[in-house]
Design a protein around this motif. Structure first.
Motif, PDB file in Angstrom:
ATOM      1  N   SER A  47     -26.215  42.724 -16.445  1.00 22.92           N
ATOM      2  CA  SER A  47     -25.615  43.790 -15.650  1.00 22.92           C
ATOM      3  C   SER A  47     -24.790  44.682 -16.558  1.00 22.92           C
ATOM      4  O   SER A  47     -24.429  44.291 -17.661  1.00 22.92           O
ATOM      5  N   PHE A  48     -24.547  45.887 -16.079  1.00 20.53           N
ATOM      6  CA  PHE A  48     -23.566  46.722 -16.757  1.00 20.53           C
ATOM      7  C   PHE A  48     -22.702  47.402 -15.711  1.00 20.53           C
ATOM      8  O   PHE A  48     -23.120  47.612 -14.574  1.00 20.53           O
ATOM      9  N   VAL A  49     -21.481  47.682 -16.109  1.00 18.16           N
ATOM     10  CA  VAL A  49     -20.533  48.321 -15.201  1.00 18.16           C
ATOM     11  C   VAL A  49     -20.852  49.807 -15.139  1.00 18.16           C
ATOM     12  O   VAL A  49     -20.814  50.506 -16.150  1.00 18.16           O
ATOM     13  N   ALA A  50     -21.156  50.282 -13.952  1.00 18.08           N
ATOM     14  CA  ALA A  50     -21.424  51.700 -13.745  1.00 18.08           C
ATOM     15  C   ALA A  50     -20.171  52.430 -13.262  1.00 18.08           C
ATOM     16  O   ALA A  50     -20.015  53.628 -13.486  1.00 18.08           O
ATOM     17  N   ARG A  51     -19.275  51.690 -12.622  1.00 15.86           N
ATOM     18  CA  ARG A  51     -18.065  52.311 -12.069  1.00 15.86           C
ATOM     19  C   ARG A  51     -17.010  51.230 -11.879  1.00 15.86           C
ATOM     20  O   ARG A  51     -17.331  50.111 -11.485  1.00 15.86           O
ATOM     21  N   LEU A  52     -15.777  51.578 -12.158  1.00 11.65           N
ATOM     22  CA  LEU A  52     -14.661  50.673 -11.915  1.00 11.65           C
ATOM     23  C   LEU A  52     -13.539  51.490 -11.303  1.00 11.65           C
ATOM     24  O   LEU A  52     -13.091  52.471 -11.886  1.00 11.65           O
ATOM     25  N   GLN A  53     -13.128  51.087 -10.119  1.00 12.92           N
ATOM     26  CA  GLN A  53     -12.046  51.769  -9.409  1.00 12.92           C
ATOM     27  C   GLN A  53     -10.946  50.753  -9.168  1.00 12.92           C
ATOM     28  O   GLN A  53     -11.197  49.674  -8.633  1.00 12.92           O
ATOM     29  N   ALA A  54      -9.722  51.086  -9.577  1.00 10.57           N
ATOM     30  CA  ALA A  54      -8.600  50.158  -9.427  1.00 10.57           C
ATOM     31  C   ALA A  54      -7.424  50.850  -8.760  1.00 10.57           C
ATOM     32  O   ALA A  54      -7.159  52.024  -9.020  1.00 10.57           O
ATOM     33  N   GLU A  55      -6.757  50.102  -7.907  1.00 14.77           N
ATOM     34  CA  GLU A  55      -5.533  50.573  -7.255  1.00 14.77           C
ATOM     35  C   GLU A  55      -4.410  49.610  -7.611  1.00 14.77           C
ATOM     36  O   GLU A  55      -4.487  48.418  -7.312  1.00 14.77           O
ATOM     37  N   TYR A  56      -3.397  50.156  -8.263  1.00 15.12           N
ATOM     38  CA  TYR A  56      -2.236  49.359  -8.649  1.00 15.12           C
ATOM     39  C   TYR A  56      -1.261  49.329  -7.476  1.00 15.12           C
ATOM     40  O   TYR A  56      -0.878  50.359  -6.960  1.00 15.12           O
ATOM     41  N   LYS A  57      -0.865  48.119  -7.068  1.00 18.23           N
ATOM     42  CA  LYS A  57      -0.028  47.965  -5.886  1.00 18.23           C
ATOM     43  C   LYS A  57       1.390  47.496  -6.200  1.00 18.23           C
ATOM     44  O   LYS A  57       2.321  47.817  -5.478  1.00 18.23           O
ATOM     45  N   LYS A  58       1.549  46.710  -7.266  1.00 18.18           N
ATOM     46  CA  LYS A  58       2.843  46.110  -7.562  1.00 18.18           C
ATOM     47  C   LYS A  58       2.882  45.781  -9.045  1.00 18.18           C
ATOM     48  O   LYS A  58       1.866  45.444  -9.632  1.00 18.18           O
ATOM     49  N   GLU A  59       4.047  45.833  -9.636  1.00 20.34           N
ATOM     50  CA  GLU A  59       4.193  45.491 -11.042  1.00 20.34           C
ATOM     51  C   GLU A  59       4.093  43.975 -11.236  1.00 20.34           C
ATOM     52  O   GLU A  59       4.427  43.204 -10.339  1.00 20.34           O
ATOM     53  N   ALA A  60       3.643  43.592 -12.419  1.00 25.27           N
ATOM     54  CA  ALA A  60       3.687  42.197 -12.843  1.00 25.27           C
ATOM     55  C   ALA A  60       4.520  42.139 -14.114  1.00 25.27           C
ATOM     56  O   ALA A  60       4.566  43.106 -14.894  1.00 25.27           O
ATOM     57  N   PHE A  61       5.161  40.998 -14.333  1.00 22.04           N
ATOM     58  CA  PHE A  61       6.131  40.860 -15.412  1.00 22.04           C
ATOM     59  C   PHE A  61       5.836  39.636 -16.268  1.00 22.04           C
ATOM     60  O   PHE A  61       5.064  38.756 -15.873  1.00 22.04           O
TER      61      PHE A  61
END
Length: 122
Positions: A47-61
């Motif tokens: 497989s290959f990645v054709a699209r990547l969509q990300a939504e950041y919701k909260k910080e991590a530490f």
């Protein structure tokens, strides 16, 4: 195929300006996809990645324990979407992503129909 959540403890090299750097999350997601890539190989395709969509919701530490859950969201003819959720140790949603893959014949490199076994995971 359900895979156990992938666990990552945030290390110092992932931190920028006091929290996890946004691009580091992409590396975390990629690490969590490794069992999926092995599964795809067993099904006889790459497989290959054709699209990547990300939504950041909260910080991590630093020191946070992140659990990445991955599941097949949708399946098309030659493509499919893997949904990935990152939650922290308090079960708070940190990031949600959709990764669209194209199925490729391991022998010829040509696009192929997504195998039926993977379709059953959606």
């Amino acid at each position: 195929m359900p895979f156990s959540p992938f666990e990552i403890r945030v290390q110092p090299e992932a931190i920028h300006d006091g929290h996890v750097n946004n691009v580091q999350y992409m590396a975390f997601l990629e690490q969590a996809r490794q069992p999926w890539y092995h599964y795809f190989s067993r099904l006889g395709f790459r497989s290959f990645v054709a699209r990547l969509q990300a939504e950041y919701k909260k910080e991590a530490f630093l020191g946070d324990v992140l659990l990445i859950h991955s599941s097949i969201e949708r399946v098309g003819n030659t493509s499919f979407v893997l949904r990935q959720l990152i939650r922290n140790q308090r079960d708070e949603l940190v990031l949600q992503a959709e990764v669209t893959f194209v199925a490729i014949c391991a022998r010829t490199g040509e696009k192929i129909r997504v195998p039926d076994e993977l379709r059953q995971q959606a």
